[in-house]
Scaffold this motif. Structure first.
Motif, PDB file in Angstrom:
ATOM      1  N   TRP A  92       0.847  -1.206   0.000  1.00 34.59           N
ATOM      2  CA  TRP A  92       0.000   0.000   0.000  1.00 34.59           C
ATOM      3  C   TRP A  92       0.878   1.251   0.000  1.00 34.59           C
ATOM      4  O   TRP A  92       0.622   2.202  -0.738  1.00 34.59           O
ATOM      5  CB  TRP A  92      -0.893  -0.005   1.235  1.00 34.59           C
ATOM      6  N   LYS A  96       0.846   4.167  -2.997  1.00 31.77           N
ATOM      7  CA  LYS A  96       0.483   5.554  -2.705  1.00 31.77           C
ATOM      8  C   LYS A  96       1.672   6.504  -2.860  1.00 31.77           C
ATOM      9  O   LYS A  96       1.508   7.632  -3.327  1.00 31.77           O
ATOM     10  CB  LYS A  96      -0.106   5.664  -1.297  1.00 31.77           C
ATOM     11  N   GLU A  99       2.025   7.294  -6.475  1.00 38.82           N
ATOM     12  CA  GLU A  99       0.994   8.250  -6.897  1.00 38.82           C
ATOM     13  C   GLU A  99       1.354   9.669  -6.463  1.00 38.82           C
ATOM     14  O   GLU A  99       1.155  10.631  -7.210  1.00 38.82           O
ATOM     15  CB  GLU A  99      -0.363   7.853  -6.314  1.00 38.82           C
ATOM     16  N   ILE A 223       4.270   7.501   4.157  1.00 39.25           N
ATOM     17  CA  ILE A 223       3.405   8.323   3.299  1.00 39.25           C
ATOM     18  C   ILE A 223       3.423   9.779   3.755  1.00 39.25           C
ATOM     19  O   ILE A 223       3.469  10.704   2.934  1.00 39.25           O
ATOM     20  CB  ILE A 223       1.968   7.778   3.298  1.00 39.25           C
TER      21      ILE A 223
END
Length: 235
Positions: A92, A96, A99, A223
């Motif tokens: 995950w 992300k 992106e 993140i």
């Protein structure tokens, strides 16, 4: 725009064929046919406008009509992130971060890491899928897993940061970052970096930083760090 990928094409390529798996997807699943237009990137900043000249499931061939080059990123962000106990959490993070905009990733094997064996084949596929989905033309570089003690010795450019949870003097990440710079950020495992690892990082001129007032999971911290760099560079 639907984006396809071929790592072997360059600015001088005139035509090429997709591999069998991608050809089958283009022709059978997407039902593309001769003269249809496809947009392709090589993951190095190029966008190619192509036209299908042979639409068969085993070998879809295109000719290049036009090639454009994206601007180079204004910054380089390298996240060295410890693998998570549950592999899907790391996947995950990879998706992300791609992106959002990340340049380089190294799975970091630490003293408190619960997962020591890493297979990067699936990670590569996740990065590629996320790049295409987000219509980006630069594929992040995924390095082989590396032990903390080896990674810390590597030559690096720009800012070097370590995010940890020990109650010591740390700077705020947002106050440390500046636009248009290279930055390396270390993110530890669920049990955090060991005290020895933190001390080693400090001895190697890493700056200790905090990502906020709450304790974050490894993948969340990664993140937050990635987005913080991207946000600073949007100003």
């Amino acid at each position: 725009m639907q984006l396809f990928y071929n790592p072997d094409i360059t600015a001088t390529t005139e035509s090429f064929s997709f591999d069998k798996e991608e050809s089958k997807h283009i022709v059978k699943v997407l039902r593309k046919k001769d003269t249809d237009i496809l947009f392709v990137t090589n993951g190095l900043g190029f966008l190619f406008k192509t036209e299908i000249t042979l639409a068969i499931e085993t070998k879809c061939t295109v000719k290049i009509l036009e090639a454009t080059v994206a601007d180079l990123p204004k910054y380089h962000v390298h996240l060295a992130v410890a693998p998570t106990k549950m592999n899907d959490r790391y996947e995950w993070f990879l998706e992300k971060a791609t992106e959002i905009g990340i340049t380089e990733i190294t799975p970091l094997l630490c003293d408190h890491s619960e997962r020591k064996q890493i297979k990067t084949d699936r990670f590569d596929k996740i990065l590629l899928s996320a790049m295409k989905q987000s219509n980006q033309y630069f594929l992040p570089k995924l390095n082989e897993p590396m032990a903390f003690k080896e990674f810390i010795k590597l030559k690096r450019d720009g800012l070097s940061l370590i995010a940890h949870c020990e109650e010591t003097n740390k700077k705020s990440l947002k106050d440390t970052l500046k636009p248009n710079q290279s930055v390396t950020i270390l993110i530890g495992p669920e049990g955090d970096f060991s005290s020895k690892e933190i001390q080693t990082a400090l001895e190697n001129q890493y700056i200790p930083v905090t990502l906020g007032n709450t304790r974050l999971r490894t993948e969340t911290a990664a993140i937050v760090a990635c987005h913080s760099v991207a946000f600073i560079n949007e100003i």
